[in-house]
Design an enzyme around this catalytic site. Structure first.
Site, PDB file in Angstrom:
ATOM      1  N   ASP A 135       0.824  -1.217   0.000  1.00 30.83           N
ATOM      2  CA  ASP A 135       0.000   0.000   0.000  1.00 30.83           C
ATOM      3  C   ASP A 135       0.854   1.261   0.000  1.00 30.83           C
ATOM      4  O   ASP A 135       0.390   2.314  -0.409  1.00 30.83           O
ATOM      5  CB  ASP A 135      -0.885   0.035   1.261  1.00 30.83           C
ATOM      6  CG  ASP A 135      -2.031  -0.952   1.157  1.00 30.83           C
ATOM      7  OD1 ASP A 135      -2.386  -1.313   0.021  1.00 30.83           O
ATOM      8  OD2 ASP A 135      -2.553  -1.371   2.212  1.00 30.83           O
ATOM      9  N   ARG A 212     -18.602   7.178   2.835  1.00 38.24           N
ATOM     10  CA  ARG A 212     -18.648   5.863   3.473  1.00 38.24           C
ATOM     11  C   ARG A 212     -17.285   5.200   3.312  1.00 38.24           C
ATOM     12  O   ARG A 212     -16.759   5.124   2.190  1.00 38.24           O
ATOM     13  CB  ARG A 212     -19.680   5.012   2.757  1.00 38.24           C
ATOM     14  CG  ARG A 212     -20.656   4.204   3.517  1.00 38.24           C
ATOM     15  CD  ARG A 212     -21.006   4.541   4.930  1.00 38.24           C
ATOM     16  NE  ARG A 212     -22.427   4.713   5.081  1.00 38.24           N
ATOM     17  CZ  ARG A 212     -23.046   5.879   5.192  1.00 38.24           C
ATOM     18  NH1 ARG A 212     -22.360   6.996   5.194  1.00 38.24           N
ATOM     19  NH2 ARG A 212     -24.347   5.942   5.336  1.00 38.24           N
ATOM     20  N   GLY A 213     -16.717   4.755   4.408  1.00 37.14           N
ATOM     21  CA  GLY A 213     -15.422   4.089   4.310  1.00 37.14           C
ATOM     22  C   GLY A 213     -14.890   3.791   5.691  1.00 37.14           C
ATOM     23  O   GLY A 213     -15.498   4.192   6.698  1.00 37.14           O
ATOM     24  N   SER A 214     -13.792   3.070   5.757  1.00 37.49           N
ATOM     25  CA  SER A 214     -13.269   2.696   7.072  1.00 37.49           C
ATOM     26  C   SER A 214     -12.288   3.762   7.565  1.00 37.49           C
ATOM     27  O   SER A 214     -11.931   4.689   6.823  1.00 37.49           O
ATOM     28  CB  SER A 214     -12.648   1.311   7.011  1.00 37.49           C
ATOM     29  OG  SER A 214     -11.505   1.328   6.194  1.00 37.49           O
ATOM     30  N   VAL A 259     -21.675   0.983   1.185  1.00 32.01           N
ATOM     31  CA  VAL A 259     -22.547   1.541   0.145  1.00 32.01           C
ATOM     32  C   VAL A 259     -21.821   1.464  -1.202  1.00 32.01           C
ATOM     33  O   VAL A 259     -20.682   1.927  -1.307  1.00 32.01           O
ATOM     34  CB  VAL A 259     -22.895   3.014   0.487  1.00 32.01           C
ATOM     35  CG1 VAL A 259     -23.685   3.661  -0.639  1.00 32.01           C
ATOM     36  CG2 VAL A 259     -23.651   3.091   1.798  1.00 32.01           C
ATOM     37  N   ALA A 277      -2.323   5.258   1.862  1.00 31.18           N
ATOM     38  CA  ALA A 277      -1.737   6.124   0.815  1.00 31.18           C
ATOM     39  C   ALA A 277      -2.955   6.763   0.119  1.00 31.18           C
ATOM     40  O   ALA A 277      -3.964   6.992   0.788  1.00 31.18           O
ATOM     41  CB  ALA A 277      -0.901   5.280  -0.132  1.00 31.18           C
ATOM     42  N   ALA A 278      -2.875   7.033  -1.192  1.00 27.52           N
ATOM     43  CA  ALA A 278      -4.062   7.564  -1.884  1.00 27.52           C
ATOM     44  C   ALA A 278      -5.180   6.527  -1.818  1.00 27.52           C
ATOM     45  O   ALA A 278      -4.912   5.327  -1.778  1.00 27.52           O
ATOM     46  CB  ALA A 278      -3.716   7.865  -3.334  1.00 27.52           C
ATOM     47  N   PHE A 280      -8.428   4.583  -3.493  1.00 25.83           N
ATOM     48  CA  PHE A 280      -8.930   4.275  -4.841  1.00 25.83           C
ATOM     49  C   PHE A 280     -10.263   4.941  -5.136  1.00 25.83           C
ATOM     50  O   PHE A 280     -10.680   5.038  -6.284  1.00 25.83           O
ATOM     51  CB  PHE A 280      -9.070   2.756  -5.028  1.00 25.83           C
ATOM     52  CG  PHE A 280      -7.748   2.044  -5.014  1.00 25.83           C
ATOM     53  CD1 PHE A 280      -6.660   2.577  -5.676  1.00 25.83           C
ATOM     54  CD2 PHE A 280      -7.587   0.846  -4.326  1.00 25.83           C
ATOM     55  CE1 PHE A 280      -5.430   1.931  -5.674  1.00 25.83           C
ATOM     56  CE2 PHE A 280      -6.357   0.196  -4.319  1.00 25.83           C
ATOM     57  CZ  PHE A 280      -5.282   0.735  -4.991  1.00 25.83           C
ATOM     58  N   ARG A 281     -10.953   5.409  -4.091  1.00 28.28           N
ATOM     59  CA  ARG A 281     -12.312   5.938  -4.307  1.00 28.28           C
ATOM     60  C   ARG A 281     -12.353   7.204  -5.166  1.00 28.28           C
ATOM     61  O   ARG A 281     -13.333   7.455  -5.838  1.00 28.28           O
ATOM     62  CB  ARG A 281     -12.985   6.123  -2.948  1.00 28.28           C
ATOM     63  CG  ARG A 281     -13.166   7.449  -2.444  1.00 28.28           C
ATOM     64  CD  ARG A 281     -13.862   7.685  -1.105  1.00 28.28           C
ATOM     65  NE  ARG A 281     -14.286   6.595  -0.269  1.00 28.28           N
ATOM     66  CZ  ARG A 281     -13.489   5.939   0.572  1.00 28.28           C
ATOM     67  NH1 ARG A 281     -12.205   6.247   0.649  1.00 28.28           N
ATOM     68  NH2 ARG A 281     -13.963   4.987   1.343  1.00 28.28           N
TER      69      ARG A 281
HETATM   70  N1  UDP Z   1     -15.866   1.441  -0.336  1.00 29.38           N
HETATM   71  C1  UDP Z   1     -17.127   1.475  -0.913  1.00 29.38           C
HETATM   72  N2  UDP Z   1     -18.211   1.529  -0.124  1.00 29.38           N
HETATM   73  C2  UDP Z   1     -18.120   1.558   1.232  1.00 29.38           C
HETATM   74  C3  UDP Z   1     -16.861   1.520   1.827  1.00 29.38           C
HETATM   75  C4  UDP Z   1     -15.736   1.479   1.012  1.00 29.38           C
HETATM   76  O1  UDP Z   1     -17.248   1.448  -2.137  1.00 29.38           O
HETATM   77  O2  UDP Z   1     -19.169   1.613   1.888  1.00 29.38           O
HETATM   78  C5  UDP Z   1     -14.677   1.397  -1.194  1.00 29.38           C
HETATM   79  C6  UDP Z   1     -13.952   2.732  -1.124  1.00 29.38           C
HETATM   80  O3  UDP Z   1     -14.444   3.645  -2.032  1.00 29.38           O
HETATM   81  C7  UDP Z   1     -12.509   2.340  -1.368  1.00 29.38           C
HETATM   82  C8  UDP Z   1     -12.420   0.924  -0.813  1.00 29.38           C
HETATM   83  O4  UDP Z   1     -13.757   0.438  -0.714  1.00 29.38           O
HETATM   84  O5  UDP Z   1     -12.212   2.350  -2.743  1.00 29.38           O
HETATM   85  C9  UDP Z   1     -11.762   0.862   0.552  1.00 29.38           C
HETATM   86  O6  UDP Z   1     -12.290   1.892   1.354  1.00 29.38           O
HETATM   87  P1  UDP Z   1     -11.765   2.227   2.809  1.00 29.38           P
HETATM   88  O7  UDP Z   1     -12.410   3.477   3.272  1.00 29.38           O
HETATM   89  O8  UDP Z   1     -11.920   1.027   3.674  1.00 29.38           O
HETATM   90  O9  UDP Z   1     -10.192   2.425   2.638  1.00 29.38           O
HETATM   91  P2  UDP Z   1      -9.357   3.459   1.762  1.00 29.38           P
HETATM   92  O10 UDP Z   1      -8.808   2.640   0.631  1.00 29.38           O
HETATM   93  O11 UDP Z   1     -10.244   4.552   1.314  1.00 29.38           O
HETATM   94  O12 UDP Z   1      -8.295   3.927   2.677  1.00 29.38           O
END
Ligand code: UDP
Length: 388
Positions: A135, A212-214, A259, A277-278, A280-281
């Protein structure tokens, strides 16, 4: 006195005899006006200075290749390669065929990268690469690391790493419950998310910020806390990731359900944050034709520099307080046409300049320029296995 940032009159906040309240409110209104003017000026300047790139041959991104390769313009020696190789997976292209060392930390990520390498191998000169699938990048000049040509998907300006288009354009992206084999297949997401954008036209979208994300970075906390305080303005909640152990990892709230990208299109304002890092969203958010708020400007992928703040997205500092974020969302609620314009420009840029063809084109140009810098004879390594 907490005064709303909308253009309300004094009487909504102060009773007749509250002189100090009037004064305070007037001062606040003046400051807000000045701030608003500054934002408009910034947008105007950015748009006036912006020169769109041509829709051909990944032209929007190619200057980054020269920038990333600049530290190696004196040549990539065998010694520099060996240093990089110790940090990454070794690949070779020999006589148009792709080879890789047996071991790969993340097989799905290697597979995602190999999809592109196989597609371009036939027309490549013989070369070898040290390709990092972790990563995070490897060679940080600010920490005193020596220079070495490690290829990584994301970095900040502090790193010598050379950026390549991430595996997740094809496969090997993070697996979440919605995308159990990884978020993957950008070419398919381009179609499905832009279709959803048609369904959720600007007028139909909710005037709300969404995330939405972790909790891969605590920079996301301010928005999540703002959402808890003002659920009508923001819906930002933490989901579980593989490292989740308790509610502590979702900032003391139960994890929210995930979501899909297509459902993000229901909202006018979409937030992007760095993760490890960056994230992907970022690229997916633009496809919704919603206004993208991008927090922080340090962590990059190869296509980030082609996107311009205020032209394609709204930049926010990672140190922005809840109040700062709220002010900016409210600004765009009050300047809806401007928000729509920037959202459309952001969509069009990604639509025109981040196709699967652009990804292949970037790989091709990057490897051709890389190969020209190599000062030693690349000899076939018989320990590597044939990929294709
Ligand atoms: N993601 C998603 N829906 C969600 C949660 C995450 O589509 O409800 C996608 C998010 O856009 C990203 C990936 O899953 O591309 C991992 O997201 P997370 O926030 O866990 O970690 P990040 O890669 O952003 O640090």
């Amino acid at each position: 006195v907490i005064v709303s940032v909308t253009s309300s009159t004094n009487n909504e906040f102060c009773s007749k005899d509250e002189k100090s309240c009037f004064e305070e409110h007037n001062k606040y209104s003046r400051e807000l006006n000045d701030w608003s003017l500054k934002i408009k000026e910034q947008i105007n300047t950015a748009i006036n200075e912006y020169v769109p790139c041509k829709v051909e041959n990944c032209s929007c991104h190619k200057s980054l290749i020269d920038e990333d390769l600049a530290p190696f313009k004196g040549g990539i020696t065998k010694e520099l390669f060996d240093r990089a190789r110790a940090k990454a997976t070794k690949y070779q292209i020999i006589d148009g065929k792709l080879y890789r060392e047996e071991e790969c930390h993340f097989p799905a990520r290697c597979a995602g990268v190999e999809h592109y390498l196989v597609a371009i191998a036939a027309k490549m000169p013989n070369l070898e690469l040290a390709l990092n699938t972790r990563d995070w990048p490897q060679m940080n000049r600010a920490w005193g690391h020596p220079k070495a040509p490690v290829l990584s998907f994301s970095k900040t300006k502090d790193y010598y790493d050379i950026m390549y288009p991430a595996w997740s354009f094809w496969e090997g992206g993070p697996a979440i419950s919605l995308y159990p084999t990884g978020i993957g297949r950008w070419d398919k997401h381009r179609i499905s998310i832009s279709k959803s954008a048609e369904k959720w036209s600007w007028e139909k979208k909710e005037s709300k910020a969404f995330f939405r994300g972790s909790r891969t970075s605590d920079e996301r906390d301010a928005l999540v806390l703002l959402s808890r305080a003002e659920p009508d303005l923001v819906d930002a909640q933490y989901t579980k990731n593989q490292a989740w152990k308790s509610d502590m990892d979702t900032l003391y709230a139960p994890p929210a359900s995930e979501v899909p990208f297509e459902e993000h299109c229901k909202y006018k304002y979409l937030f992007n944050y760095r993760g490890v890092a960056a994230s992907f969203r970022f690229k997916h958010l633009f496809l919704c034709k919603s206004l993208v708020f991008h927090v922080g400007d340090q962590w990059l992928e190869f296509f980030y520099p082609s996107l311009k703040p205020w032209v394609h997205y709204i930049p926010i500092s990672p140190r922005a307080s809840q109040e700062d974020i709220k002010k900016l969302i409210n600004f765009f609620k009050e300047h809806d046409d401007l928000a729509n314009e920037i959202a459309h420009r952001g969509f069009q840029h990604i639509w025109d300049h981040l196709t699967d063809k652009d990804v292949k084109c970037y790989w091709r140009k990057l490897l051709k320029k890389y190969a020209k810098l190599v000062t030693y004879d690349v000899v076939k390594d018989n320990n590597l296995k044939l990929i294709y």
